[in-house]
Each structure stands twice: as structure tokens, then as C-alpha cells.
Write a protein that holds these residues in place. Structure first.
Motif, short mmCIF file in Angstrom:
data_model
loop_
_atom_site.label_atom_id
_atom_site.label_comp_id
_atom_site.label_asym_id
_atom_site.label_seq_id
_atom_site.Cartn_x
_atom_site.Cartn_y
_atom_site.Cartn_z
N MET A 12 -38.77 -55.72 32.49
CA MET A 12 -37.33 -55.54 32.63
C MET A 12 -36.67 -56.76 33.24
SD MET A 12 -36.45 -52.78 31.17
CE MET A 12 -34.74 -52.77 31.69
N TRP A 16 -33.56 -58.49 31.57
CA TRP A 16 -32.28 -58.61 32.28
C TRP A 16 -31.82 -60.06 32.39
CZ3 TRP A 16 -34.70 -54.96 36.30
CH2 TRP A 16 -34.34 -53.63 36.03
N LEU A 54 -34.85 -49.07 27.79
CA LEU A 54 -34.59 -50.11 26.80
C LEU A 54 -34.15 -49.48 25.49
CD1 LEU A 54 -37.52 -52.72 26.86
CD2 LEU A 54 -35.19 -53.03 27.65
N PRO A 67 -31.30 -53.82 27.52
CA PRO A 67 -31.45 -52.90 28.65
C PRO A 67 -30.37 -51.82 28.58
CG PRO A 67 -30.51 -54.99 29.39
CD PRO A 67 -30.82 -55.14 27.94
#
Length: 122
Positions: A12, A16, A54, A67
């Protein structure tokens, strides 16, 4: 939000940093930071899609990953889980434990005081 494992958290963080991303881009970035093989990374991506963190969007012959939750939202959820698990949900107990157990510099103490004062004045 469902719990995100430490490995999923790393995935993640990469996404991001520059959404949307292709799986190949995620793999390339994580290969620089870990010794994971591409199949492991694909598995982690699939888990995050299954958990609803996601979104996979098909574009021609590949998927782009977006995301569905912000890093801030995840940090808040992780913080709440940590507080509940370790300190029975008490922020005061956590801060007290942290201050007693850690050597804080004068600068860090000043920063904490400023944060508390700004919170108080709201």
C-alpha cells in the motif's frame, strides 16, 4: 476496515506514493526494497483487492491498481487497533507509558507541548 498485514502495508505504501500503478510497477518498486518474488507480490495485491482496500481496473491487457482508502485512514485504523490491543483503548495510558519509558529530548517535549496547546485552544 479489515486489518492489513505488515507485508500488505508495504504494498500500500508503494501504491499511495504514486497511484494508479500497474502490477509491474509495484513489483519493480518492491523488488528494490524486499526479496519477495513477483508471485508473492501478486498474492498480496489480490488480498488487498479482496479486502476492499485496492481497486483493480482492467485496461487492455493489464490492470491498474488504485487505493480505495487513504494512507491517513489506514493509519487511523491501525492506531485504534494498537490502542485497543495494547492499552485497552486508552490514549492517556499509551502516552503515559511512552513518556515514562522513552528518553525525550527537550525539542520533542516542546513539540508535544505545542501539539497539546493547539488541541486545547480548538
Amino acid at each position: 476496515m479489515k486489518n492489513i498485514s505488515d507485508s500488505e502495508w508495504k504494498v500500500m505504501k508503494v501504491i499511495w506514493s504514486k497511484p494508479p500503478m500497474l502490477a509491474s510497477e509495484i513489483i519493480e518498486k518492491l523488488s528494490e526494497e524486499t526479496d519477495w518474488n513477483p508471485k508473492t507480490i501478486h498474492t498480496l495485491i489480490r488480498r488487498l483487492v479482496t479486502k476492499g482496500v485496492l481497486k483493480a481496473e482492467k485496461e487492455k491487457n493489464y490492470y491498474s491498481y488504485y487505493p480505495l482508502v487513504s494512507e491517513e485512514e489506514c493509519v487511523q485504523a491501525e492506531t485504534k487497533t494498537f490502542l485497543e490491543k495494547c492499552f485497552e483503548g486508552s490514549f492517556n495510558v499509551m502516552i503515559s507509558n511512552f513518556i515514562k519509558g522513552d528518553k525525550l529530548s527537550d525539542k520533542e517535549i516542546d513539540e508535544l507541548e505545542k501539539l497539546l496547546e493547539s488541541k486545547k485552544s480548538r
